[in-house]
Structure formats: structure tokens, C-alpha cells
Design an enzyme around this catalytic site. Structure first.
Site, PDB file in Angstrom:
ATOM      1  N   SER A  50     -24.626 -81.540 -75.127  1.00 46.27           N
ATOM      2  CA  SER A  50     -25.874 -81.235 -75.833  1.00 46.27           C
ATOM      3  C   SER A  50     -26.194 -79.757 -75.679  1.00 46.27           C
ATOM      4  CB  SER A  50     -27.037 -82.081 -75.289  1.00 46.27           C
ATOM      5  OG  SER A  50     -27.382 -81.670 -73.980  1.00 46.27           O
ATOM      6  N   ILE A  52     -26.871 -75.824 -75.691  1.00 45.88           N
ATOM      7  CA  ILE A  52     -26.064 -74.627 -75.894  1.00 45.88           C
ATOM      8  C   ILE A  52     -24.576 -74.923 -75.737  1.00 45.88           C
ATOM      9  CG2 ILE A  52     -25.547 -72.362 -74.885  1.00 45.88           C
ATOM     10  CD1 ILE A  52     -28.596 -72.145 -74.338  1.00 45.88           C
ATOM     11  N   SER A 124     -29.281 -67.264 -66.511  1.00 48.27           N
ATOM     12  CA  SER A 124     -30.609 -67.249 -67.115  1.00 48.27           C
ATOM     13  C   SER A 124     -31.309 -65.947 -66.769  1.00 48.27           C
ATOM     14  CB  SER A 124     -31.441 -68.417 -66.585  1.00 48.27           C
ATOM     15  OG  SER A 124     -32.807 -68.270 -66.941  1.00 48.27           O
ATOM     16  N   TYR A 150     -34.181 -73.012 -59.578  1.00 43.57           N
ATOM     17  CA  TYR A 150     -33.277 -72.760 -60.699  1.00 43.57           C
ATOM     18  C   TYR A 150     -32.979 -71.271 -60.829  1.00 43.57           C
ATOM     19  CZ  TYR A 150     -31.798 -72.579 -65.627  1.00 43.57           C
ATOM     20  OH  TYR A 150     -31.126 -72.351 -66.800  1.00 43.57           O
ATOM     21  N   LYS A 154     -29.420 -69.239 -60.476  1.00 47.95           N
ATOM     22  CA  LYS A 154     -28.890 -68.377 -61.524  1.00 47.95           C
ATOM     23  C   LYS A 154     -28.597 -66.974 -61.004  1.00 47.95           C
ATOM     24  CE  LYS A 154     -28.631 -71.601 -64.386  1.00 47.95           C
ATOM     25  NZ  LYS A 154     -27.312 -72.031 -64.883  1.00 47.95           N
ATOM     26  N   THR A 183     -33.743 -76.509 -76.410  1.00 50.86           N
ATOM     27  CA  THR A 183     -32.696 -77.455 -76.019  1.00 50.86           C
ATOM     28  C   THR A 183     -33.338 -78.685 -75.371  1.00 50.86           C
ATOM     29  OG1 THR A 183     -32.420 -76.580 -73.776  1.00 50.86           O
ATOM     30  CG2 THR A 183     -31.148 -75.518 -75.542  1.00 50.86           C
TER      31      THR A 183
END
Length: 272
Positions: A50, A52, A124, A150, A154, A183
Site C-alpha cells: 500500500s 508509497i 522522513s 518514529y 528515521k 497514505t
């Protein structure tokens, strides 16, 4: 400093990471960069079920590439409470960092035998608000904030890319920021952000554009290995005056910890 980082980053995001930011950047894209036929070449794409990852897989397949879909290790794993895998590893770290490390290390012997081998990691822009912290890789201390976890993951991916580029000159490494894209992962993990920004978010295809460019375009490898890209251009991995540079010692500690943790997961070998 955290307030400063977050404010500067958000203002930068409104200008650059949105659909409008992509459209402005795209005016300077060279159309011939993606006018390539990659028939006969193989591409492994993670998180390809799903978002990107799927958009990148479809774009490269249309150019003739043979696609191997690995529907894990996607760019958007953001568990908002501290949860552990069956192996006792915090889920965000396991997916975003340790999984990236294990898979890439397993593939390197095969990649180094190929011409024009590339590794593209989807990071990100959120990592810009984080400085590497090796003191608590599994986020056992303090209040758990999924968004900041997160972002730390990254940041770790960016450092891994830089380290791999230095250690493996036969492979071209790059890491990129897809911008703020609409997304399923964003809708699920960041519902408040999605509701506020949904009319300004990039499409999945716009988010995937630089992934595809880095994977297939001859123009991408004219840049040195190990850089961080946004909209087909290398950009800084740090905000101005944000004090997010890490020491060589901390970067070595990250690699050592990942090497130790990966031992029980590493496959014997991988063949392309």
C-alpha cells in the site's frame, strides 16, 4: 530547543512537504531522468502492499522492472504506545530500524556483485527534529510518544545510510523524505494531522517520485552515495541551529547495538 526544532520544521513542511511543495519542485525536474527502460533489472520493494511502496512498485514495473514485493518494513510504522514483538523488541524500532538493518546487511553480499546496485531507504523529514539518542533505543524511559519515536527511528535510518555508504563503495546508498503524503499509514497513525492537512497532502505517486528516481535514473547515481534527498535533490540532514549532529562515538554505538541485536535474525545468505 525542541520547540524551536518543531516550529522551524513545521513551517518548512508547510512550504516544502505539501502537494504545493511538490508541484513547485517538479517544475525543475528533468523529464528525461525517468525516461528509462529497466527491463531485466530486479527491484525488492518493502512496504509494497500500500501507500508509497505500492506506488513505487507500480511505477518501476511500468518501466519494465521485475518487482519483488516484501510487504513489511514500510516507511510508516508508527505504533503510538509501547508494544513489543514476539521477540521482545519495541515494534517501531523492530520495523523501522532493526528490520532495515537485517535486510540490508543480508542483501549486501549479493548487491556488491552487481553493476549499479542501489539501496534506497524511505526516511522522513520528521527526523530533522531529533538528535540520535543511543541511550534508550527501545524507548523504555519516560513517556512514550509514538511520533517522536518514529522521528528518532528515521534519524537512525539516515545515519545507517551514511555509514553503509562509507563501508560499501560498490553499492549506491540513498535515503529520502517523501513529503507529507495521503497514505493509509498517515490516516491510521496520525488522524489529527490527516484531518488538518488532508487537502494539502501529496498523492502517493508524488510521495513515491523520488524513490523511483533514486532507484532507476542514471541521474541519481551522479550524486555521491549516502545523501538525503527531497524531491530529487540532496538536502541537509539538519535544521539550522538545531544541535542535532551526533558524535562518531554515538553512531558507532548504534551500529554495534544493531549488529548484536541482529544476530538471531540474520539469514545465512540472500541471493538476488
Amino acid at each position: 530547543m525542541s520547540l524551536y526544532r518543531n516550529t522551524v520544521w513545521f513551517l518548512k513542511g508547510l512550504r516544502e512537504y505539501t502537494k504545493g511543495g511538490y508541484e513547485a519542485a517538479a517544475k525543475h525536474f528533468a523529464a528525461e531522468d525517468l525516461q528509462v527502460d529497466v527491463t531485466g533489472r530486479s527491484y525488492m520493494i518493502t512496504g509494497a502492499n500500500s501507500g508509497i511502496g505500492k506506488a513505487a512498485a507500480m511505477a518501476i514495473a511500468r518501466k519494465g522492472g521485475t518487482i519483488h514485493l516484501v510487504c513489511v518494513n514500510n516507511a510508516g510504522c508508527m505504533v503510538n504506545s509501547r508494544e513489543l514483538t514476539g521477540d521482545g523488541i519495541e515494534k517501531n524500532f523492530a520495523t523501522n530500524v532493526l528490520g532495515t538493518y537485517v535486510l540490508t546487511k543480508a542483501l549486501l553480499p549479493a548487491l556488491e556483485k552487481e553493476d549499479d546496485a542501489r539501496v534506497v531507504t524511505v526516511s522522513s523529514g520528521g527526523m530533522l527534529v531529533q538528535k540520535l539518542d543511543v541511550s534508550d533505543l527501545q524507548f523504555e524511559k519516560g513517556t512514550f510518544d509514538g511520533t517522536m519515536v518514529y522521528a528518532q527511528n528515521k534519524r537512525q535510518q539516515v545515519i545507517l545510510t551514511e555509514q553503509w555508504a562509507a563501508q560499501h563503495p560498490k553499492v549506491h546508498f540513498s535515503v529520502m523524505h517523501p513529503g507529507w503524503a495521503d497514505t493509509p499509514a498517515v490516516r491510521l497513525s496520525m488522524p489529527d494531522f490527516y484531518e488538518k492537512m488532508k487537502n494539502r497532502l501529496r498523492t502517493e505517486e508524488q510521495g513515491a517520485d523520488t524513490v523511483v528516481w533514486l532507484a532507476v535514473s542514471p541521474a541519481a547515481t551522479r550524486h555521491e552515495s549516502g545523501l538525503f534527498f527531497q524531491d530529487r535533490k540532496p538536502v541537509s540532514t539538519h535544521l539550522p541551529l538545531a544541535s542535532t549532529h551526533s558524535s562518531t562515538g554515538d553512531e558507532e554505538k548504534l551500529l554495534q547495538a544493531l549488529q548484536e541485536m541482529s544476530q538471531k535474525f540474520a539469514p545465512t545468505s540472500c541471493k538476488l
